[in-house]
Design a protein around this motif. Structure first.
Motif, PDB file in Angstrom:
ATOM      1  N   THR A 159      22.481  45.296  26.126  1.00 53.52           N
ATOM      2  CA  THR A 159      21.160  45.312  26.186  1.00 53.52           C
ATOM      3  C   THR A 159      21.060  43.419  25.919  1.00 53.52           C
ATOM      4  O   THR A 159      20.539  42.060  26.177  1.00 53.52           O
ATOM      5  N   CYS A 160      22.216  42.635  25.206  1.00 54.01           N
ATOM      6  CA  CYS A 160      22.283  41.733  24.658  1.00 54.01           C
ATOM      7  C   CYS A 160      22.686  40.039  26.372  1.00 54.01           C
ATOM      8  O   CYS A 160      23.198  40.595  27.225  1.00 54.01           O
ATOM      9  N   THR A 161      21.135  39.477  26.179  1.00 51.53           N
ATOM     10  CA  THR A 161      21.318  38.600  26.716  1.00 51.53           C
ATOM     11  C   THR A 161      21.810  37.301  27.164  1.00 51.53           C
ATOM     12  O   THR A 161      21.281  36.583  28.651  1.00 51.53           O
ATOM     13  N   GLU A 162      22.929  37.481  26.084  1.00 54.29           N
ATOM     14  CA  GLU A 162      23.662  36.253  26.369  1.00 54.29           C
ATOM     15  C   GLU A 162      22.710  35.056  26.045  1.00 54.29           C
ATOM     16  O   GLU A 162      23.147  34.031  26.687  1.00 54.29           O
ATOM     17  N   CYS A 163      21.355  35.164  25.297  1.00 59.13           N
ATOM     18  CA  CYS A 163      20.907  33.770  24.547  1.00 59.13           C
ATOM     19  C   CYS A 163      21.727  32.377  24.185  1.00 59.13           C
ATOM     20  O   CYS A 163      21.412  31.669  24.421  1.00 59.13           O
ATOM     21  N   GLY A 164      22.193  33.144  22.951  1.00 52.75           N
ATOM     22  CA  GLY A 164      22.800  32.617  22.260  1.00 52.75           C
ATOM     23  C   GLY A 164      22.522  31.889  21.069  1.00 52.75           C
ATOM     24  O   GLY A 164      22.645  31.699  20.200  1.00 52.75           O
ATOM     25  N   ARG A 165      21.025  33.161  20.987  1.00 55.61           N
ATOM     26  CA  ARG A 165      20.622  31.981  19.789  1.00 55.61           C
ATOM     27  C   ARG A 165      21.388  33.003  18.500  1.00 55.61           C
ATOM     28  O   ARG A 165      20.994  32.421  17.373  1.00 55.61           O
ATOM     29  N   CYS A 166      21.947  33.835  18.621  1.00 56.35           N
ATOM     30  CA  CYS A 166      22.560  34.057  17.478  1.00 56.35           C
ATOM     31  C   CYS A 166      24.145  33.348  16.753  1.00 56.35           C
ATOM     32  O   CYS A 166      24.493  33.352  15.865  1.00 56.35           O
ATOM     33  N   ARG A 167      24.084  32.224  17.732  1.00 54.94           N
ATOM     34  CA  ARG A 167      24.855  31.551  17.334  1.00 54.94           C
ATOM     35  C   ARG A 167      24.622  30.269  16.832  1.00 54.94           C
ATOM     36  O   ARG A 167      25.323  29.275  15.972  1.00 54.94           O
ATOM     37  N   ALA A 204      18.099  36.262  13.936  1.00 53.91           N
ATOM     38  CA  ALA A 204      17.789  35.779  15.313  1.00 53.91           C
ATOM     39  C   ALA A 204      17.792  36.370  16.663  1.00 53.91           C
ATOM     40  O   ALA A 204      17.036  36.069  17.289  1.00 53.91           O
ATOM     41  N   CYS A 205      18.523  37.640  16.720  1.00 57.84           N
ATOM     42  CA  CYS A 205      18.542  37.849  17.668  1.00 57.84           C
ATOM     43  C   CYS A 205      17.116  38.698  18.655  1.00 57.84           C
ATOM     44  O   CYS A 205      16.645  39.464  17.376  1.00 57.84           O
ATOM     45  N   PRO A 206      16.768  37.973  19.374  1.00 55.80           N
ATOM     46  CA  PRO A 206      15.300  38.904  19.840  1.00 55.80           C
ATOM     47  C   PRO A 206      15.198  40.298  20.545  1.00 55.80           C
ATOM     48  O   PRO A 206      14.136  40.491  20.731  1.00 55.80           O
ATOM     49  N   THR A 236      22.430  44.015  16.705  1.00 56.79           N
ATOM     50  CA  THR A 236      23.535  44.220  14.698  1.00 56.79           C
ATOM     51  C   THR A 236      24.822  43.576  14.731  1.00 56.79           C
ATOM     52  O   THR A 236      25.097  44.396  16.335  1.00 56.79           O
ATOM     53  N   TYR A 237      25.289  43.292  13.944  1.00 64.12           N
ATOM     54  CA  TYR A 237      26.196  43.148  14.047  1.00 64.12           C
ATOM     55  C   TYR A 237      27.486  43.586  13.077  1.00 64.12           C
ATOM     56  O   TYR A 237      28.228  44.073  13.278  1.00 64.12           O
ATOM     57  N   THR A 238      26.898  43.046  11.459  1.00 66.45           N
ATOM     58  CA  THR A 238      27.680  43.479  10.676  1.00 66.45           C
ATOM     59  C   THR A 238      28.064  44.925  10.576  1.00 66.45           C
ATOM     60  O   THR A 238      29.347  45.384  10.363  1.00 66.45           O
TER      61      THR A 238
HETATM   62  S1  SF4 Z   1      20.553  36.899  20.434  1.00 67.91           S
HETATM   63 FE1  SF4 Z   1      22.776  36.834  20.693  1.00 67.91          FE
HETATM   64  S2  SF4 Z   1      23.349  39.138  20.743  1.00 67.91           S
HETATM   65 FE2  SF4 Z   1      21.242  38.597  20.213  1.00 67.91          FE
HETATM   66  S3  SF4 Z   1      20.731  38.299  22.855  1.00 67.91           S
HETATM   67 FE3  SF4 Z   1      20.931  36.413  22.358  1.00 67.91          FE
HETATM   68  S4  SF4 Z   1      23.004  36.548  22.628  1.00 67.91           S
HETATM   69 FE4  SF4 Z   1      23.526  38.837  22.511  1.00 67.91          FE
END
Ligand code: SF4
Ligand code: SF4
Length: 692
Positions: A285-293, A369-371, A375-377
């Motif tokens: 599902t990751c949209t590669e939007c980069g909000r997580c970073r 942040a992920c829309p 989850t990551y942890t």
């Molecule tokens: S916030 Fe990160 S994990 Fe979530 S969709 Fe965007 S790039 Fe993927």
């Protein structure tokens, strides 16, 4: 000669369309089936259909209304315009399919009035979607955000969406020009565009119509079949992923049966197929939007872990062996497929380096942040569990902490018998729970934690909290040597065995004393006792020191006569804020102290930057990139205040160290220390920070 509307492309055209449609749908069905199988073969169970109403509410709030997307209002606007386009125009696509298969049939599923209302909506949405695409291009190429990487795939999909809108508009316009009788006053945009093509010869207009009509529907099928192979698979998986999101407390890690795992000699994750189906759905599902970073401490300080890249690498690892995994998992594989799987690039050490896995501070900014609810942890800790419990491979500094927790019940490896020694500095007695005869008189068990018991700065905060509770007349006691480390660091460093041993011992002690209410000043202790101990039979009401003290202030149970003339910024600890939603209580305490002025840091509350100590990183060396505590401390210094208020012993150590490393002037003080300074009886009273 131009055909009538009812037989626009003739019988051959209808047959051809039926064949193209069938081929497109069949190809998609095959890919979707393979993806479904890839999701469901192997992996541990994970139940995600409890609390359906809460899940549906989340779909509405996060999926349909896209609340998180509007943290970046520009991106939120274009995304919702495009999303609206997809929702509204799926009906339009259906109507075109009906038109292709049954020429002249109209839209049989809707009554005429509803259809006309829909035509108006469709006309408007075609234009707003195009506008959304333009804004999205602007974000990617003109008003760029650092979180976005150049992506051919993203540009291609945006181009395809624009192509779909334009072909739809011009097909409609040419049709109206060809057959004015079908013109509807509910399609103002289409009607205006028809004026543009009406001047051409009928044959040319028919050519425009046929080309746009075919191009539109073929593009829809191409789009549909492209989705499962690219990041835009989220068009299909995002809403289900949000529905199936984690509903447990954000800071809770899943507990597994350690005995069963030991029997199977299998701990954690070493291959992509060891992930649960939901973790794989996250990867899809990751949209590669980069909000997580954007506020990921490891990404910002040059470590190899960037959450988005972590997921994209996992996706490559998963899709790279998708066919073989499905064939082996469903018993359809030949020996060659099994051999290919055996010889593939390893997940750990191949796709993901070990130092990437150890870099995470489990601050959860990425998840918050992920829309789309990724989850990551859990995934990172699963990889650590494999390294620690199956391979015995982990940074050597972790061993020292593990030994201390195992032998003395604290990661410093200091004498367990000294756990309550800090109380000797108090002018009143703090009872040990084991000595209390009337346990009902103990309203709160003060869970001191390892830092509060042994670490010099932490001990001062324990003294401050005990003083405030004493001042308010709250009945409290401590466990003293009966308390051991709560196990948070052990668990997050992958040593689940040690964590479960500590958790069981602590729960047994607490239940043995009939403890119901706990106050602690350590957010890591709070998170573990409140959210993770219920899995081990410990059901306690756990509050943070600042929550209790803020309440005592409000109830007027503590008087603060001494002014503390300081300007203070506040650093949100991840395990208090993002993990447990406690943002206001520490601020309430600060605001209640006479003389203190409170300033917000640029990255605060749910976007607060981590200090670098979570996830067991407190006990590991930080050798790559800039130090996270220094990155945070520079922001603190930038606020220009006398002090930075903290409410976590780990943050206190990290920011205190950064101040010393950088020669900074802003001192790190716990919020409760500041509150205790305003008491008349406290040794650090009269507005000074003696001993702090
Ligand atoms: S916030 Fe990160 S994990 Fe979530 S969709 Fe965007 S790039 Fe993927
Ligand atoms: S939990 Fe924090 S450190 Fe770990 S990947 Fe997410 S944002 Fe980065």
């Amino acid at each position: 000669m131009i055909p009538t509307e009812a037989a626009l492309f003739g019988i051959p055209g209808t047959l051809l369309f039926a064949l193209v449609l069938l081929a497109g749908i069949a190809a998609f069905a095959r890919t979707a089936t393979r993806r479904w199988e890839l999701l469901t073969v192997g992996g541990p169970p994970d139940v995600r259909w409890d609390r359906p109403l809460e899940r549906l509410r989340g779909v509405l709030e996060l999926g349909i209304l896209q609340r998180k997307m509007f943290r970046d209002p520009y991106a939120g606007l274009y995304h919702i315009l495009i999303f609206l386009g997809f929702m509204v125009l799926s009906v339009r696509t259906l109507s075109l399919v009906v038109e292709g298969l049954f020429p002249g049939a109209g839209m049989p599923f809707l009554p005429p009035a509803a259809w006309e209302a829909y035509l108006l909506l469709k006309d408007v949405v075609l234009v707003t979607t195009l506008f959304g695409v333009l804004l999205a291009y602007g974000r990617r190429h003109v008003w760029k955000k650092a979180r976005l990487d150049a992506s051919f795939d993203a540009d291609l999909i945006l181009g395809l969406i624009a192509f779909l809108m334009l072909t739809d508009l011009f097909a409609g316009a040419a049709k109206v020009a060809l057959f004015p009788a079908v013109a509807s006053s509910f399609e103002p945009v289409t009607a205006s565009l028809s004026g543009l093509v009406a001047g051409f010869a009928p044959g040319t207009v028919f050519g425009i119509y046929a080309a746009c009509w075919w191009a539109h529907l073929v593009a829809v099928l191409v789009f549909l079949n492209y989705l499962p192979f690219a990041k835009h698979f989220h068009v299909i998986t995002a809403l289900p992923n949000i529905f199936l999101r984690k509903l447990d407390a954000p800071g809770k890690l899943p507990t597994f049966d350690i005995e069963k795992a030991a029997e199977a000699e299998k701990f954690g994750v070493s291959k992509v197929e060891d992930f649960t189906w939901k973790q794989r759905l996250d990867i899809f599902t990751c949209t590669e939007c980069g909000r997580c970073r954007e506020v990921c401490p490891t990404h910002l300080t040059g470590k190899p872990l960037s959450p988005k890249s972590f997921t994209v690498d996992m996706r490559r690892a998963l899709y790279g062996v998708a066919d073989d995994l499905v064939d082996v998992g469903t018993g359809r594989a030949d020996a060659a497929a099994e051999k290919r799987l055996e010889e593939r690039k390893p997940l750990i050490g191949g796709w993901i380096e070990e130092e990437t896995i150890w870099a995470c501070t489990t601050c959860r900014y990425c998840e918050h942040a992920c829309p789309v609810g990724i989850t990551y942890t859990d995934r990172i800790v699963d990889l650590r569990r494999h390294l620690v419990l199956e391979k015995s491979e982990f940074p050597k500094e972790a061993q020292t902490a593990f030994n201390g927790m195992e032998r003395q019940g604290n990661p410093w490896n200091l004498a367990a018998s000294d756990r309550g020694a800090w109380t000797s500095e108090l002018p009143f007695e703090v009872p040990l729970m084991c000595d209390v005869e009337d346990k009902a008189a103990v309203e709160y068990l003060f869970w001191v934690g390892c830092a509060g018991s042994y670490e010099d700065r932490g001990k001062k905060v324990s003294i401050a909290l005990a003083t405030l509770l004493h001042e308010a007349g709250v009945g409290f006691a401590i466990l003293g040597p009966e308390e051991t480390c709560n196990g948070d660091s052990a668990r997050r460093l992958g040593n689940e065995y040690l964590f479960q041993t500590l958790a069981q011992a602590n729960v047994e002690t607490l239940n043995g004393h009939g403890v119901k209410k706990i106050v602690t000043n350590c957010p890591h202790c709070l998170n573990t006792l409140k959210n993770e101990y219920p899995d081990f039979g410990g059901a306690f009401e756990v509050v943070h020191g600042t929550e209790l003290v803020a309440r005592l202030f409000k109830e007027g149970r503590i008087a603060l006569p001494t002014s503390v003339p300081k300007s203070v910024s506040y650093h949100d600890p991840c395990y208090l804020g993002r993990h447990n939603g406690i943002y206001e209580a520490p601020r309430d305490v600060l605001r209640a102290i006479p003389g203190i002025t409170v300033t917000e840091l640029p990255r605060s509350r749910d976007a607060g930057l981590c200090c670098g100590a979570g996830g067991g990183r407190m006990w590991l060396d930080e050798k790559i990139g800039t130090r996270i505590n220094q990155e945070r401390y520079r922001e603190v210094e930038g606020a220009g205040t006398d002090a930075v208020g903290v409410s976590c012993p780990f943050c206190m150590v990290m920011l205190g160290n950064a101040a010393a490393e950088l020669g900074g002037k802003t001192e790190a003080l716990d919020v409760l220390e500041l509150a205790a300074l305003a008491l008349p009886a406290h040794p650090g009273g009269a507005g000074e920070t003696k001993g702090a």
